[in-house]
Design a protein around this motif. Structure first.
Motif, PDB file in Angstrom:
ATOM      1  N   THR A 211       0.853  -1.188   0.000  1.00  0.00           N
ATOM      2  CA  THR A 211       0.000   0.000   0.000  1.00  0.00           C
ATOM      3  C   THR A 211       0.890   1.240   0.000  1.00  0.00           C
ATOM      4  O   THR A 211       1.755   1.380   0.866  1.00  0.00           O
ATOM      5  N   THR A 426      -1.242   4.014  -6.233  1.00  0.00           N
ATOM      6  CA  THR A 426      -2.241   2.997  -5.884  1.00  0.00           C
ATOM      7  C   THR A 426      -2.834   2.378  -7.144  1.00  0.00           C
ATOM      8  O   THR A 426      -2.987   1.149  -7.245  1.00  0.00           O
ATOM      9  N   THR A 430      -2.201  -1.531  -8.188  1.00  0.00           N
ATOM     10  CA  THR A 430      -3.378  -2.386  -8.317  1.00  0.00           C
ATOM     11  C   THR A 430      -3.379  -3.049  -9.693  1.00  0.00           C
ATOM     12  O   THR A 430      -3.617  -4.260  -9.827  1.00  0.00           O
ATOM     13  N   ILE A 435      -1.522  -4.987  -5.250  1.00  0.00           N
ATOM     14  CA  ILE A 435      -2.614  -4.711  -4.317  1.00  0.00           C
ATOM     15  C   ILE A 435      -3.816  -5.518  -4.756  1.00  0.00           C
ATOM     16  O   ILE A 435      -4.286  -5.375  -5.885  1.00  0.00           O
TER      17      ILE A 435
END
Length: 436
Positions: A211, A426, A430, A435
């Motif tokens: 993260t 992020t 992802t 993630i």
């Protein structure tokens, strides 16, 4: 007369035939001072290897990275030798994009390489690139300006001590700026400096679950400190300045403190190139209140792409440019202070180098202080000091660098830059499957 003419014609024809059959190696390299010097000395190589010709493609750092990455990923075959960093070597080697360097010859002496640098360019015990020079990062400062300002910079400074000194050294009426730091966007430009700085403030790029951590107070403290310091004591247009631009500022006496790669020391102390050569002091990379001096560790290396059809000739050149004899060649032409640093144990055991290079000890101390397997004080799932050793970092790091460069330029706030960095990182992590 006729026989002499025929003889000269025959010799000329043989020379032309030899040239026609010579292999031409295309070498992509960065426009740093040590690489430019290498090009000037390559007549030594071509005299010893008349069957090999060299063609140079010299590029600015960000452009070089983009070009060689595209070429090697697409197996374009445009280059036979590439100048690449410690970030790329293990990633590209594992993807089969680089050839193992098993043809460097006995004179190369792999055992003489500094272990930290050798490990950084090896995979499963095999060398996949040869280090041309190695570096950490450190403080370079004007001793005369520090004395005039009444400040002392200790060997292990804090960022607060650096800020105080920089502000007192600044005299904008004479265009003398207290501090020069990288601002040009790029994962290996401003983000090398800012990642190391963030490490020294206790920040990290990712937590254990990948993260992103730009919404955490350590990053806010580090980036705000940097922006505020540069606005108060830095030069105008700092958001466009990278390594070479800040080097020029320091060499011409426009900068009181410069924090950057240790390899710069030979340039700032060279009286042929620097107006302040006899006025430079050195210190370790600052800390922001935690026991971390940035953990910057880097080497520019010569690698041979798997797509080349000239691997044997390429390894001959790589060996010439990175063995101990090349160091002695540079010393004979430019003096011991100007040899490529940070790669070989024998250099730091050489009393001639130690005498000629006042920065030798601090360079070695800075490199030995770096721990790229534990870059931050908090646990992380990655390695790397001033970068994160994952393939996605090249794109993410540059995109984040653009946000932070904009904050330095004043076109967005620090908070906006951090929010942008958090969102884009992020999204990409992802997309990359890190993630879940």
């Amino acid at each position: 007369m006729l026989s002499r003419t025929l003889l000269l014609s025959a010799v000329s024809a043989l020379a032309m035939a030899s040239f026609a059959h010579a292999e031409t190696l295309t070498i992509a390299t960065v426009n740093n001072g040590d690489m430019v010097r290498m090009q000037k000395l390559t007549e030594d190589f071509t005299k010893k290897n008349p069957d090999i010709q060299l063609e140079w493609v010299t590029l600015e750092e960000n452009v070089l990275r983009q070009r060689v990455t595209t070429d090697i990923a697409t197996k374009g075959g445009q280059y036979d030798i590439m100048t690449i960093g410690t970030y790329e070597v293990p990633i590209w080697a594992k993807q089969g994009w680089l050839l193992p360097l098993d043809g460097l010859g006995d004179a190369y002496d792999k055992s003489d390489l500094l272990p930290a640098i050798s490990d950084a360019v090896s995979v499963d015990g095999k060398l996949y690139a040869s280090p041309f020079y190695g570096e950490s990062a450190m403080v370079m400062y004007r001793k005369d300006l520090a004395e005039k300002a009444g400040v002392t910079i200790p060997e292990k400074p804090t960022w607060d001590q650096i800020a105080e000194a920089a502000k007192k050294m600044t005299d904008k009426s004479t265009e003398t700026y207290g501090i020069c730091l990288r601002g040009k966007a790029g994962w290996g430009e401003n983000m090398a400096l800012l990642t190391a700085t963030a490490n020294s403030f206790g920040a990290r790029w990712f937590d254990e679950k990948w993260t992103p951590q730009f919404d955490q107070p350590e990053w806010k403290k580090a980036l705000q400190f940097y922006v505020d310091l540069m606005k108060e004591a830095g030069p105008p247009g700092a958001s466009s300045n990278g390594f070479n631009e800040n080097l020029a500022l320091f060499q011409t006496g426009k900068c009181g403190i410069w924090i950057d790669a240790t390899v710069a020391a030979s340039f700032v102390t060279n009286p042929k190139e620097s107006k302040v050569a006899d006025k430079v002091g050195y210190a370790l990379f600052p800390t922001g209140g935690v026991e971390n001096h940035g953990n910057w560790l880097w080497a520019w290396n010569l690698g041979v792409p798997a797509g080349t059809k000239k691997a044997e000739a390429a390894q001959k050149f790589v060996s010439w440019a990175t063995d101990k004899a090349y160091t002695e060649l540079v010393a004979s032409k430019e003096g011991w202070a100007n040899v490529p640093p940070g790669t070989r144990k024998s250099l730091y055991a050489n009393p001639e180098y130690e005498k000629a290079a006042p920065f030798a000890k601090i360079t070695l101390d800075a490199m030995n202080a770096a721990n790229t397997s534990k870059p931050t004080i908090k646990p992380v799932p990655y390695t790397g000091g001033q970068f994160v050793a994952i393939p996605e970092f090249q794109g993410i790091g540059t995109a984040v660098g653009q946000q932070f460069s904009a904050a330095l330029a004043g076109s967005m706030t620090v908070d906006q830059a951090l929010r942008g960095a958090q969102a884009l990182t992020t999204r990409e992590m992802t997309k990359g499957g890190y993630i879940k």
